[in-house]
Design an enzyme around this catalytic site. Sequence first.
Site, PDB file in Angstrom:
ATOM      1  N   ASP A 293     -41.791  43.165  16.873  1.00  0.00           N
ATOM      2  CA  ASP A 293     -40.933  42.813  15.864  1.00  0.00           C
ATOM      3  C   ASP A 293     -40.629  43.598  14.856  1.00  0.00           C
ATOM      4  O   ASP A 293     -39.410  43.965  14.371  1.00  0.00           O
ATOM      5  CB  ASP A 293     -40.997  41.261  15.109  1.00  0.00           C
ATOM      6  CG  ASP A 293     -41.400  40.184  16.258  1.00  0.00           C
ATOM      7  OD1 ASP A 293     -41.036  40.140  17.182  1.00  0.00           O
ATOM      8  OD2 ASP A 293     -42.469  39.333  15.662  1.00  0.00           O
TER       9      ASP A 293
ATOM     10  N   HIS B  65     -44.697  39.630  15.139  1.00  0.00           N
ATOM     11  CA  HIS B  65     -45.358  40.453  16.476  1.00  0.00           C
ATOM     12  C   HIS B  65     -45.093  41.847  16.287  1.00  0.00           C
ATOM     13  O   HIS B  65     -44.151  42.349  15.412  1.00  0.00           O
ATOM     14  CB  HIS B  65     -44.633  40.259  17.733  1.00  0.00           C
ATOM     15  CG  HIS B  65     -44.731  38.798  18.078  1.00  0.00           C
ATOM     16  ND1 HIS B  65     -43.536  37.808  17.753  1.00  0.00           N
ATOM     17  CD2 HIS B  65     -45.343  37.918  18.895  1.00  0.00           C
ATOM     18  CE1 HIS B  65     -43.919  36.698  18.523  1.00  0.00           C
ATOM     19  NE2 HIS B  65     -44.839  36.972  19.140  1.00  0.00           N
TER      20      HIS B  65
HETATM   21  C1  XLS Z   1     -43.945  30.692  21.674  1.00  0.00           C
HETATM   22  C2  XLS Z   1     -44.784  31.046  20.868  1.00  0.00           C
HETATM   23  C3  XLS Z   1     -44.617  32.144  20.081  1.00  0.00           C
HETATM   24  C4  XLS Z   1     -45.856  31.992  19.322  1.00  0.00           C
HETATM   25  C5  XLS Z   1     -46.225  33.789  18.731  1.00  0.00           C
HETATM   26  O1  XLS Z   1     -43.606  29.672  22.312  1.00  0.00           O
HETATM   27  O2  XLS Z   1     -44.544  29.631  19.755  1.00  0.00           O
HETATM   28  O3  XLS Z   1     -43.671  32.144  19.168  1.00  0.00           O
HETATM   29  O4  XLS Z   1     -45.971  31.548  18.013  1.00  0.00           O
HETATM   30  O5  XLS Z   1     -46.144  34.654  19.888  1.00  0.00           O
END
Ligand code: XLS
Length: 443
Positions: A106, A103
């Site tokens: 991140d 992200h």
């Molecule tokens: C949340 C999601 C998240 C996505 C990315 O449950 O899995 O981690 O993969 O935003």
Amino acid sequence: MAEFFTTVPKPITYEGPESDNPLAFRWYDKDRVVLGKTMEEQLRFGICYWHSFAWNGADIFGAGTFDRPWLDPAADPMGAAHQKMDAAFEFFQKIGAPFFSFHDRDIAPEGDTFAESCARLDTMVDYAEQKMAETDMKLLWGTAQAFFQARFAAGAATNPNPNVFAHAAAQVKHCLDATHRLGGANYVLWGGREGYETLLNTDMARELDQLGRFLNMVVQYKHDIGFEGAILIEPKPQEPTKHQYDYDSATVYGFLQNYGLENDIKVNIEVNHATLAGHDFDHEIKQAVTNGIFGSVDANRGDDRLGWDTDQFPNSVEQMSLGVYQILLGGGFDTGGFMFDTKLRRQSLARDDLFYAHVGAMDTMARSLLVAAALIEDGELASIVSDRYAGWATDQGQRILAGEVGLADLHADVLANNIDPAPVSGRQEMIENLVNRTIERVI
Ligand code: XLS
Ligand code: NI
Ligand code: NI
């Protein structure tokens, strides 16, 4: 740059099933050819930045438990972001996965203004570009974190306030630029808080139209900048909002059709999101493949008795093999891959726990690939299915499918010929035994 994972000094290697070295692969042999491609090409493993490096082990009842010095609130934010990226790339290389995902928030901390957030992200994208060149790592996907901050509590694209929509759009534009620059194979949009808690304060039609508009803007912008990766929606039910608009693959497909997006957007299927939606993993894969929207997979698992997204590392060959089988039947991955959207348990606080977790998960996926490939090569399952539907290849079946007969024709036909078909066995247990025998034989 200081080494962080000092107890794992060298990259993990393949040693084979006889090895009892817990930090070696027993099944994932990246160069082994399975159905015409190497395991590395078939599986396309990705490591996630968020759970592995941007989370300190805190839960709603307790503080962080992990040894992640860059997450110390007293650390200089950009110094910490660099230190985090150094540790992440050290891990990527030592574990030997070819891809990673992030992200925006991140890899670069949010600033006091949007301009500062953009500048910080640009700085970290420069650094990531340099590290990717040095290590040969590739980006599976980027995504914008548009669900964490209070401004997104009522959704991003589906927010009642157009200024929040604008903010999310600006953030996605910047993150899509970053993903493009890093050669990302995909760009993912998980619904985040795109849903609602109660209809008493919600205009559902308005919100769905907003989401449709938002995603059309994303597709338009992708073409404007020449991004060739796939745009993927990640379906998930009931978390964090009670009614998520992207509930499952079938719901997403209907939504994409409504907004003219079914040829431009595919899905990123997360194993435990399928479970939470009341589906099997292989059902979600099949649903997406059938509608031509299969993109990528977040490989993880849930817990049978916990109704939330526990994001555990996959360890069930039985479960994963059936999903991989459907992926292979659909032609395998194109731009997608198996990305470990997985987090350690909170007590797994030693630095090398991250290695044990990924070694086990990668071996589980490699074994699942071998089982699925054997099922394809044997062809027995496929012929059981095609035999079961063989009647549709007959003249009568073809005329029905072609729309040449209606209810009255069939009524006359059944009456005249006293058509009274005998039921046939579905052979489910026999077929399940066949799968289990394949597992016994192959791994
Ligand atoms: C949340 C999601 C998240 C996505 C990315 O449950 O899995 O981690 O993969 O935003
Ligand atoms: Ni996910
Ligand atoms: Ni998830």
